[in-house]
Design an enzyme around this catalytic site. Structure first.
Site, PDB file in Angstrom:
ATOM      1  N   CYS A  68       0.837  -1.197   0.000  1.00  0.00           N
ATOM      2  CA  CYS A  68       0.000   0.000   0.000  1.00  0.00           C
ATOM      3  C   CYS A  68       0.877   1.254   0.000  1.00  0.00           C
ATOM      4  CB  CYS A  68      -0.886  -0.037   1.243  1.00  0.00           C
ATOM      5  SG  CYS A  68      -1.645   1.528   1.665  1.00  0.00           S
ATOM      6  N   GLU A  69       0.593   2.158  -0.909  1.00  0.00           N
ATOM      7  CA  GLU A  69       1.420   3.358  -1.004  1.00  0.00           C
ATOM      8  C   GLU A  69       1.157   4.352   0.125  1.00  0.00           C
ATOM      9  OE1 GLU A  69      -0.998   6.255  -4.066  1.00  0.00           O
ATOM     10  OE2 GLU A  69       0.193   4.638  -4.929  1.00  0.00           O
ATOM     11  N   HIS A  70       0.104   4.135   0.897  1.00  0.00           N
ATOM     12  CA  HIS A  70      -0.206   5.060   1.987  1.00  0.00           C
ATOM     13  C   HIS A  70       0.515   4.707   3.294  1.00  0.00           C
ATOM     14  CE1 HIS A  70      -4.179   5.727  -0.363  1.00  0.00           C
ATOM     15  NE2 HIS A  70      -3.239   6.567  -0.764  1.00  0.00           N
ATOM     16  N   HIS A  71       0.741   3.401   3.519  1.00  0.00           N
ATOM     17  CA  HIS A  71       1.371   2.983   4.773  1.00  0.00           C
ATOM     18  C   HIS A  71       2.564   2.047   4.559  1.00  0.00           C
ATOM     19  CE1 HIS A  71      -2.871   3.964   5.827  1.00  0.00           C
ATOM     20  NE2 HIS A  71      -2.290   4.572   6.842  1.00  0.00           N
ATOM     21  N   CYS A  91      -3.047  -2.529   6.031  1.00  0.00           N
ATOM     22  CA  CYS A  91      -3.265  -1.210   6.625  1.00  0.00           C
ATOM     23  C   CYS A  91      -4.653  -1.119   7.254  1.00  0.00           C
ATOM     24  CB  CYS A  91      -3.081  -0.108   5.584  1.00  0.00           C
ATOM     25  SG  CYS A  91      -4.165  -0.258   4.152  1.00  0.00           S
ATOM     26  N   GLN A 130      -5.014  -0.523  -4.840  1.00  0.00           N
ATOM     27  CA  GLN A 130      -5.546  -1.649  -5.614  1.00  0.00           C
ATOM     28  C   GLN A 130      -6.287  -1.185  -6.870  1.00  0.00           C
ATOM     29  OE1 GLN A 130      -7.364  -4.781  -3.276  1.00  0.00           O
ATOM     30  NE2 GLN A 130      -8.776  -5.289  -4.925  1.00  0.00           N
ATOM     31  N   HIS A 138      -5.886  -5.890   2.863  1.00  0.00           N
ATOM     32  CA  HIS A 138      -4.947  -4.786   3.055  1.00  0.00           C
ATOM     33  C   HIS A 138      -4.547  -4.736   4.523  1.00  0.00           C
ATOM     34  CE1 HIS A 138      -5.728  -2.571  -0.888  1.00  0.00           C
ATOM     35  NE2 HIS A 138      -6.523  -3.638  -0.924  1.00  0.00           N
TER      36      HIS A 138
END
Length: 212
Positions: A97-100, A168, A138, A166
């Site tokens: 995941c590019e956020h976490h 996250c 995704q 996910h």
């Protein structure tokens, strides 16, 4: 042979990517993170962790170094006029995941309806792998896979479905284990032909056969 992909699917190569920081700087950043957690980066169990993390990241994100369009460049026309859909089911997905920067784990189904030529099935799996080994969400991953296959192979249609958990969401934040997310992208005949779409969705819902 070169292919011009649109911005959504474009693959940065070694020359177009931003210059990578020195390895020593990255290891120092990992060491700083360890200190920030409250642990001692000099204790025996952690002293080699910065180097290990860098090696792991090289593997996790090696997709930035490969152009997925080039993987599909070699095709075969000797198909004896085969014109039905080709489906790869239940390919394991491992992304981040590019956020976490935590894992996304699941499976991918890919189908296409050939127009005179086909591609080696391992190449389809490699396209999935290349995009998965980048920082992702995704929804973007699903579109990148489908759009690249459509643009390079120019089949009569492409379908991609991803179902994944996910970390996250399951291990932090709202902490909802057992929840998976499903995304799909249907192009060409898979979007316009209801019977074809139904056949595809039915085929990926069947249990896996064990072929040894």
């Amino acid at each position: 042979m070169t292919f011009a992909l649109n911005a959504a699917t474009a693959s940065p190569d070694r020359t177009s990517r931003r210059t990578r920081p020195a390895r020593a700087d990255v290891e120092a950043a990992v060491r700083l993170l360890i200190e920030w957690t409250g642990d001692d980066p000099d204790r025996e169990g952690l002293v080699d962790t910065p180097a290990r993390v860098v090696r792991a990241y090289e593997e996790f994100f090696e997709g930035y170094d490969t152009d997925p369009a080039e993987l599909l460049a070699r095709t075969f026309e000797e198909t004896n006029d085969y014109d039905d859909m080709i489906v790869l089911r239940n390919m394991r997905l491992e992304s981040h995941c590019e956020h976490h920067i935590v894992p996304i784990i699941g499976k991918v189904h890919v189908a296409y309806l050939p127009a005179k030529r086909v591609v080696g099935i391992s190449k389809l799996a490699r396209v999935v792998e290349v995009f998965a080994k980048r920082l992702q969400i995704q929804e973007t991953l699903t579109s990148q896979i489908a759009d690249t296959i459509q643009e390079v192979l120019q089949p009569r249609g492409v379908a991609v479905v991803i179902e994944a958990a996910h970390m996250c969401m399951t291990t932090r934040g709202i902490k909802k284990p057992g929840v998976s997310m499903m995304t799909r992208r249907l192009l060409g005949a898979f979007q316009t032909d209801a019977d074809l779409r139904r056949d595809f969705l039915s085929s990926i819902s069947k249990p896996n056969e064990n072929f040894g």
